[in-house]
Write a protein that holds these residues in place. Structure first.
Motif, short mmCIF file in Angstrom:
data_model
loop_
_atom_site.label_atom_id
_atom_site.label_comp_id
_atom_site.label_asym_id
_atom_site.label_seq_id
_atom_site.Cartn_x
_atom_site.Cartn_y
_atom_site.Cartn_z
N LYS A 18 2.95 -6.45 -6.75
CA LYS A 18 3.90 -6.75 -7.82
C LYS A 18 3.64 -8.19 -8.27
CE LYS A 18 7.59 -3.50 -6.70
NZ LYS A 18 7.59 -2.84 -8.01
N GLY A 19 2.62 -8.36 -9.10
CA GLY A 19 2.21 -9.71 -9.47
C GLY A 19 1.59 -10.39 -8.27
N ASP A 20 2.07 -11.60 -7.96
CA ASP A 20 1.59 -12.31 -6.78
C ASP A 20 2.28 -11.84 -5.50
OD1 ASP A 20 -0.16 -13.89 -8.23
OD2 ASP A 20 1.34 -15.45 -8.61
N ASP A 21 3.42 -11.14 -5.67
CA ASP A 21 4.14 -10.61 -4.52
C ASP A 21 3.69 -9.18 -4.25
OD1 ASP A 21 5.51 -12.98 -4.70
OD2 ASP A 21 7.30 -12.11 -5.59
N ALA A 22 4.31 -8.56 -3.25
CA ALA A 22 3.99 -7.16 -2.95
C ALA A 22 5.19 -6.50 -2.28
CB ALA A 22 2.76 -7.06 -2.05
N ARG A 23 5.30 -5.20 -2.49
CA ARG A 23 6.31 -4.40 -1.80
C ARG A 23 5.60 -3.58 -0.72
NH1 ARG A 23 10.88 -1.72 -5.28
NH2 ARG A 23 11.28 -3.97 -5.34
N TYR A 24 6.10 -3.68 0.50
CA TYR A 24 5.50 -2.98 1.63
C TYR A 24 6.43 -1.88 2.09
CZ TYR A 24 1.99 -6.66 2.20
OH TYR A 24 0.94 -7.53 2.00
N ARG A 25 5.85 -0.72 2.37
CA ARG A 25 6.61 0.35 2.99
C ARG A 25 6.13 0.48 4.43
NH1 ARG A 25 8.06 6.53 1.05
NH2 ARG A 25 8.63 7.29 3.11
N PHE A 26 7.08 0.46 5.37
CA PHE A 26 6.75 0.49 6.78
C PHE A 26 7.16 1.82 7.40
CE2 PHE A 26 7.64 -3.93 5.64
CZ PHE A 26 6.47 -4.56 6.07
N GLN A 27 6.28 2.39 8.21
CA GLN A 27 6.62 3.53 9.07
C GLN A 27 7.00 2.92 10.40
OE1 GLN A 27 5.76 5.18 11.88
NE2 GLN A 27 6.81 7.09 11.40
N THR A 28 8.23 3.17 10.87
CA THR A 28 8.80 2.39 11.97
C THR A 28 8.89 3.12 13.30
OG1 THR A 28 11.02 2.97 11.18
CG2 THR A 28 10.09 0.88 10.43
N GLY A 29 8.21 4.25 13.44
CA GLY A 29 8.17 4.93 14.74
C GLY A 29 9.56 5.26 15.27
N LYS A 30 9.84 4.85 16.51
CA LYS A 30 11.10 5.20 17.17
C LYS A 30 12.26 4.26 16.82
CE LYS A 30 10.26 2.54 21.40
NZ LYS A 30 10.10 2.59 22.88
N LEU A 31 12.06 3.32 15.90
CA LEU A 31 13.13 2.37 15.57
C LEU A 31 14.34 3.11 15.01
CD1 LEU A 31 13.68 -0.74 15.49
CD2 LEU A 31 13.12 -0.63 13.06
N ASP A 32 15.51 2.86 15.60
CA ASP A 32 16.75 3.50 15.15
C ASP A 32 17.25 2.78 13.90
OD1 ASP A 32 19.19 4.71 14.80
OD2 ASP A 32 20.10 3.88 16.62
N LEU A 33 17.19 3.48 12.77
CA LEU A 33 17.62 2.89 11.50
C LEU A 33 19.02 3.34 11.09
CD1 LEU A 33 14.29 3.31 9.49
CD2 LEU A 33 15.16 1.21 10.52
N SER A 34 19.71 4.05 11.97
CA SER A 34 21.01 4.61 11.61
C SER A 34 22.04 3.54 11.29
CB SER A 34 21.53 5.53 12.72
OG SER A 34 21.74 4.79 13.93
N ALA A 60 11.42 -0.15 3.18
CA ALA A 60 10.59 -0.96 2.29
C ALA A 60 11.16 -2.36 2.21
CB ALA A 60 10.50 -0.34 0.91
N ALA A 61 10.27 -3.34 2.02
CA ALA A 61 10.67 -4.73 1.88
C ALA A 61 9.72 -5.42 0.92
CB ALA A 61 10.66 -5.44 3.23
N ASP A 62 10.26 -6.36 0.16
CA ASP A 62 9.42 -7.20 -0.69
C ASP A 62 8.96 -8.40 0.10
OD1 ASP A 62 9.57 -5.64 -3.00
OD2 ASP A 62 11.43 -6.58 -3.66
N VAL A 63 7.68 -8.74 -0.04
CA VAL A 63 7.09 -9.90 0.65
C VAL A 63 6.64 -10.89 -0.41
CG1 VAL A 63 5.36 -10.68 2.30
CG2 VAL A 63 6.35 -8.40 2.53
N SER A 64 7.19 -12.10 -0.35
CA SER A 64 6.93 -13.10 -1.39
C SER A 64 5.53 -13.68 -1.27
CB SER A 64 7.95 -14.24 -1.29
OG SER A 64 7.70 -15.02 -0.13
#
Length: 202
Positions: A18-34, A60-64
């Protein structure tokens, strides 16, 4: 704030520039996201990122551009292994040390060798980071709270036991692997207090 005790491992599932930045999507395995809400913080290889979208298997998270510049994110590609830790709660058992999720420098794995049932890693650190590292002190490597066993002019040495190797991405390291380093917060603040004269050497 984090403790450096890794809760799950996974990988980068997608990177969207996203321009100079980027959006990352992470696969988080057993991490409890509830219990994770949008806007919460999760440490990703020791980098504190803000959740902007949740999925069944990750987030997903944006990384500056600044974060990309000063961390290993500048070299990460799809399928990069990742350590994950959710921000600590007031009731969290404090098994590691105080970790902010703000990277101080990038290290490099220089050697890996067997040491009994553990594995010894030799990691070269920038001089301005090595200045804060002490034998038997704490260092955060890719978000993992670890104890320093030895030091020399430009490296520090770690012995990782089988449990740590199993629960983190350290077993994927090779000679030449770059890692995110964060120094102990107490060392950073103590030096600042001494510089300002608030604490004087005895």
């Amino acid at each position: 704030m984090f403790t450096g005790i890794i809760e799950a491992t996974g990988y980068i599932a997608a990177i969207e520039p996203k321009g100079d930045d980027a959006r990352y999507r992470f696969q988080t395995g057993k991490l409890d996201l509830s219990d994770v809400e949008l806007g919460d913080s999760i440490a990703c290889n020791g980098v504190c990122l803000t959740v902007i979208e949740k999925f069944e298997d990750g987030f997903a998270a944006d990384v500056s551009v600044e974060t990309i510049k000063v961390t290993c994110f500048k070299q990460y590609k799809k399928h990069q292994p990742m350590n994950f830790e959710k921000a600590m709660l007031p009731t969290t058992r404090f098994g590691g040390h105080m970790v902010s999720g703000h990277v101080d420098g990038i290290g490099e794995v220089m050697a890996i060798k067997d040491a009994g049932r553990s594995i010894q890693y030799t990691i070269r650190a920038p001089k301005d980071v090595l200045h804060y590292i002490a034998i038997k002190g704490s260092i955060t490597v890719d978000g993992t709270s670890l104890t320093v066993n030895e030091l020399d002019e430009d490296c520090f040495f770690l012995n990782l036991v089988p449990h740590t190797l199993q629960e983190t991405i350290a077993d994927s390291y090779q000679v030449g692997t770059k890692v995110n380093l964060e120094i102990d917060l107490i060392a950073r603040y103590l030096e600042r207090l001494m510089q300002t004269g608030a604490v004087k050497p005895q």
